[in-house]
Each structure stands twice: as C-alpha cells, then as structure tokens.
Motif scaffolding. Structure first.
Motif, short mmCIF file in Angstrom:
data_model
loop_
_atom_site.label_atom_id
_atom_site.label_comp_id
_atom_site.label_asym_id
_atom_site.label_seq_id
_atom_site.Cartn_x
_atom_site.Cartn_y
_atom_site.Cartn_z
N PHE A 1 0.83 -1.20 0.00
CA PHE A 1 0.00 0.00 0.00
C PHE A 1 0.87 1.25 0.00
O PHE A 1 0.62 2.21 -0.75
N LEU A 2 1.91 1.25 0.82
CA LEU A 2 2.79 2.41 0.94
C LEU A 2 3.72 2.56 -0.27
O LEU A 2 3.89 3.67 -0.80
N THR A 3 4.30 1.48 -0.74
CA THR A 3 5.22 1.57 -1.87
C THR A 3 4.48 1.88 -3.17
O THR A 3 5.04 2.53 -4.05
N ASP A 4 3.23 1.45 -3.29
CA ASP A 4 2.44 1.79 -4.47
C ASP A 4 2.24 3.30 -4.60
O ASP A 4 1.99 3.82 -5.69
N ARG A 5 2.33 3.99 -3.48
CA ARG A 5 2.19 5.45 -3.46
C ARG A 5 3.54 6.17 -3.44
O ARG A 5 3.62 7.36 -3.26
N SER A 6 4.60 5.40 -3.61
CA SER A 6 5.98 5.91 -3.63
C SER A 6 6.36 6.61 -2.33
O SER A 6 7.17 7.54 -2.33
N PHE A 7 5.79 6.16 -1.21
CA PHE A 7 6.17 6.72 0.08
C PHE A 7 7.48 6.07 0.52
O PHE A 7 7.62 4.85 0.44
N PRO A 8 8.43 6.87 0.99
CA PRO A 8 9.65 6.27 1.56
C PRO A 8 9.26 5.34 2.71
O PRO A 8 8.42 5.68 3.55
N LEU A 9 9.86 4.15 2.74
CA LEU A 9 9.47 3.11 3.69
C LEU A 9 10.69 2.40 4.24
O LEU A 9 11.61 2.06 3.50
N GLU A 10 10.67 2.20 5.54
CA GLU A 10 11.69 1.39 6.23
C GLU A 10 10.92 0.35 7.03
O GLU A 10 9.96 0.68 7.75
N ILE A 11 11.34 -0.91 6.95
CA ILE A 11 10.70 -1.97 7.72
C ILE A 11 11.72 -2.51 8.72
O ILE A 11 12.81 -2.93 8.35
N ILE A 12 11.33 -2.48 10.00
CA ILE A 12 12.18 -2.99 11.08
C ILE A 12 11.32 -3.87 11.99
O ILE A 12 10.10 -3.89 11.86
N THR A 13 11.95 -4.59 12.88
CA THR A 13 11.19 -5.37 13.84
C THR A 13 10.69 -4.45 14.95
O THR A 13 11.27 -3.39 15.19
N VAL A 14 9.61 -4.84 15.63
CA VAL A 14 9.11 -4.01 16.73
C VAL A 14 10.15 -3.89 17.83
O VAL A 14 10.19 -2.90 18.54
N GLY A 15 11.02 -4.86 17.96
CA GLY A 15 12.09 -4.82 18.95
C GLY A 15 13.10 -3.71 18.67
O GLY A 15 13.81 -3.28 19.58
N GLU A 16 13.16 -3.25 17.43
CA GLU A 16 14.09 -2.18 17.08
C GLU A 16 13.50 -0.78 17.25
O GLU A 16 14.19 0.22 17.05
N LEU A 17 12.21 -0.68 17.59
CA LEU A 17 11.59 0.63 17.78
C LEU A 17 12.20 1.34 18.96
O LEU A 17 12.51 0.73 19.98
N ASP A 18 12.34 2.65 18.83
CA ASP A 18 12.79 3.47 19.96
C ASP A 18 11.64 3.59 20.94
O ASP A 18 10.47 3.58 20.55
N ASP A 19 11.95 3.76 22.18
CA ASP A 19 10.88 3.97 23.20
C ASP A 19 10.12 5.23 22.95
O ASP A 19 10.55 6.21 22.52
#
Length: 78
Positions: A60-78
């Motif tokens: 959905f996001l890439t079809d709209r050419s939105f910059p996207l990064e995929i990480i694990t939830v464990g890598e999210l900042d608090d």
C-alpha cells in the motif's frame, strides 16, 4: 498471560497490535513511512504489522511511492 492493553474488541494479550483494519494479532514488524507531500524529511509515521499483513501494508505504501523502512518491533525506539 498478563493483559497489556484494552481495545474496543476486548483485552489484548500483547503490547504491539497489527495496524491492519480488523486484525488483532501481535505485530512483529514496524513499517516506518512518510508522505513526502505533507511530511518533513525527519517526520516518520509508524504502522505495526503481523507476519500475515506486513506485505499488504508495505505494498500500500510503496504503491504510493512513500519512503518506507521496515524494522522489527524490537528495534523501535521507546
């Protein structure tokens, strides 16, 4: 298992829930994106995804050419 959150559908047993409409599964992935037409370069929005919906949400996001990064939830900042 300890209840972590409450949703309109009842108690959840995990801290991160998939952002896909109607899904209440635990999210393993964080899709960090921005709409370049309205968000500054340093602004990121985050959708959470279970394994089943990761590719659907990413498409959905890439079809709209939105910059996207995929990480694990464990890598999210608090």
């Amino acid at each position: 298992m300890t209840q972590i959150g409450i949703s309109l559908g009842g108690p959840l047993e995990h801290a991160h829930t998939c952002s896909r409409a109607g899904c209440r599964d635990e999210a393993q992935w964080a899709l960090r994106w921005r709409n370049p037409k309205i968000h500054a370069v340093d602004r990121r929005k985050t959708w959470l995804a279970c394994d089943e919906h990761r590719d659907v949400l990413a498409a959905f996001l890439t079809d709209r050419s939105f910059p996207l990064e995929i990480i694990t939830v464990g890598e999210l900042d608090d």
